[in-house]
Design a protein around this motif. Structure first.
Motif, PDB file in Angstrom:
ATOM      1  N   LYS A  44     -19.162 -20.788  24.213  1.00  0.00           N
ATOM      2  CA  LYS A  44     -18.227 -21.828  23.598  1.00  0.00           C
ATOM      3  C   LYS A  44     -17.047 -21.831  24.645  1.00  0.00           C
ATOM      4  O   LYS A  44     -16.444 -22.940  24.779  1.00  0.00           O
ATOM      5  CB  LYS A  44     -17.587 -21.301  22.236  1.00  0.00           C
ATOM      6  CG  LYS A  44     -18.796 -21.608  21.134  1.00  0.00           C
ATOM      7  CD  LYS A  44     -18.162 -21.327  19.862  1.00  0.00           C
ATOM      8  CE  LYS A  44     -19.297 -21.469  18.862  1.00  0.00           C
ATOM      9  NZ  LYS A  44     -20.545 -20.468  18.915  1.00  0.00           N
ATOM     10  N   VAL A  91     -15.947 -26.430  22.229  1.00  0.00           N
ATOM     11  CA  VAL A  91     -15.895 -26.418  20.803  1.00  0.00           C
ATOM     12  C   VAL A  91     -15.991 -27.600  20.211  1.00  0.00           C
ATOM     13  O   VAL A  91     -15.601 -27.724  18.825  1.00  0.00           O
ATOM     14  CB  VAL A  91     -14.844 -25.459  19.956  1.00  0.00           C
ATOM     15  CG1 VAL A  91     -14.717 -24.049  20.636  1.00  0.00           C
ATOM     16  CG2 VAL A  91     -13.522 -25.995  20.676  1.00  0.00           C
ATOM     17  N   THR A 112     -15.232 -28.457  16.316  1.00  0.00           N
ATOM     18  CA  THR A 112     -14.023 -29.518  15.911  1.00  0.00           C
ATOM     19  C   THR A 112     -14.548 -30.562  15.088  1.00  0.00           C
ATOM     20  O   THR A 112     -14.026 -31.414  14.137  1.00  0.00           O
ATOM     21  CB  THR A 112     -13.094 -29.754  16.931  1.00  0.00           C
ATOM     22  OG1 THR A 112     -13.887 -30.337  18.153  1.00  0.00           O
ATOM     23  CG2 THR A 112     -12.461 -28.579  17.598  1.00  0.00           C
ATOM     24  N   GLU A 155      -8.209 -28.860  14.985  1.00  0.00           N
ATOM     25  CA  GLU A 155      -7.819 -27.983  15.572  1.00  0.00           C
ATOM     26  C   GLU A 155      -8.011 -26.578  15.305  1.00  0.00           C
ATOM     27  O   GLU A 155      -8.100 -25.579  16.117  1.00  0.00           O
ATOM     28  CB  GLU A 155      -6.152 -28.045  15.853  1.00  0.00           C
ATOM     29  CG  GLU A 155      -5.720 -29.195  16.363  1.00  0.00           C
ATOM     30  CD  GLU A 155      -5.870 -30.559  15.567  1.00  0.00           C
ATOM     31  OE1 GLU A 155      -5.961 -30.592  14.247  1.00  0.00           O
ATOM     32  OE2 GLU A 155      -5.743 -31.764  16.173  1.00  0.00           O
ATOM     33  N   TYR A 168     -10.646 -24.325  17.193  1.00  0.00           N
ATOM     34  CA  TYR A 168     -10.235 -23.322  18.253  1.00  0.00           C
ATOM     35  C   TYR A 168     -10.086 -22.091  18.138  1.00  0.00           C
ATOM     36  O   TYR A 168      -9.985 -21.134  18.823  1.00  0.00           O
ATOM     37  CB  TYR A 168      -9.059 -23.684  19.121  1.00  0.00           C
ATOM     38  CG  TYR A 168      -9.194 -25.123  19.807  1.00  0.00           C
ATOM     39  CD1 TYR A 168      -9.802 -25.278  21.026  1.00  0.00           C
ATOM     40  CD2 TYR A 168      -8.897 -26.299  19.118  1.00  0.00           C
ATOM     41  CE1 TYR A 168     -10.124 -26.324  21.805  1.00  0.00           C
ATOM     42  CE2 TYR A 168      -9.265 -27.720  19.783  1.00  0.00           C
ATOM     43  CZ  TYR A 168      -9.799 -27.649  21.125  1.00  0.00           C
ATOM     44  OH  TYR A 168     -10.196 -28.726  21.707  1.00  0.00           O
ATOM     45  N   TYR A 225     -12.632 -19.131  19.085  1.00  0.00           N
ATOM     46  CA  TYR A 225     -12.361 -18.057  20.143  1.00  0.00           C
ATOM     47  C   TYR A 225     -11.777 -16.930  19.841  1.00  0.00           C
ATOM     48  O   TYR A 225     -12.130 -15.800  20.327  1.00  0.00           O
ATOM     49  CB  TYR A 225     -11.413 -18.906  21.127  1.00  0.00           C
ATOM     50  CG  TYR A 225     -11.933 -20.028  21.916  1.00  0.00           C
ATOM     51  CD1 TYR A 225     -13.196 -19.865  22.731  1.00  0.00           C
ATOM     52  CD2 TYR A 225     -11.450 -21.252  21.784  1.00  0.00           C
ATOM     53  CE1 TYR A 225     -13.660 -20.970  23.278  1.00  0.00           C
ATOM     54  CE2 TYR A 225     -11.860 -22.408  22.439  1.00  0.00           C
ATOM     55  CZ  TYR A 225     -13.010 -22.361  23.320  1.00  0.00           C
ATOM     56  OH  TYR A 225     -13.407 -23.331  23.668  1.00  0.00           O
TER      57      TYR A 225
END
Length: 142
Positions: free
Chosen positions: A35, A40, A44, A55, A58, A61
């Motif tokens: 990723k 991503v 998303t 958002e 994210y 991660y």
């Protein structure tokens, strides 16, 4: 002969915790690194399609890079394992709900990989890091 008391952790217990932590963390890191290099956008997009803020994607991660690194090194192991478990529940609900009761053509559960990650993360959260970790067995949140 040395008697073990309830709750004491022998070296084989700590070695088992180390193996579980390393396998969970390294296998998850492959997904996280993928990723990092590939982005991503898929996640998303799925979140936006589900009516959620894109958002939030994210945060993958955190669940697939930061938390596995913490688990690997044995720092804040229990909270990191809970993050992984939550990440897996979200992945199952968001991406794999249709496969929840499916089997592969070779007879395995369609979500055995996700099930492995979820169960392993819960086990690490319950067991802790053990003494073969940066923070040690008695480290806070370990």
């Amino acid at each position: 002969m040395v008697a073990r008391t309830y709750g004491s952790s022998g070296s084989s217990d700590d070695l088992g915790k180390l193996i579980l932590r390393v396998v969970l963390a390294v296998l998850l890191l492959f997904h996280g690194v993928s990723k990092i290099f590939g982005g991503v956008g898929f996640i998303t997009g799925m979140l936006a399609k589900a009516g959620l803020p894109a958002e939030l994607g994210y945060l993958v991660y955190v669940g697939e890079v930061i938390a596995p690194l913490l688990i690997l090194f044995g720092v804040w192991t229990r909270p990191a394992a809970l993050v992984v478990a939550i990440n897996m529940v979200v992945a199952i609900l968001l991406v794999h709900t249709g496969e929840l009761f499916s089997m592969t053509k070779t007879g395995g559960w369609a979500l055995e990989l996700q099930g492995f990650y979820l169960a392993s993360a819960i086990a690490v959260a319950l067991l802790g890091a053990g003494r073969y970790s940066v923070a040690g067995a008695s480290g806070r949140w370990n």
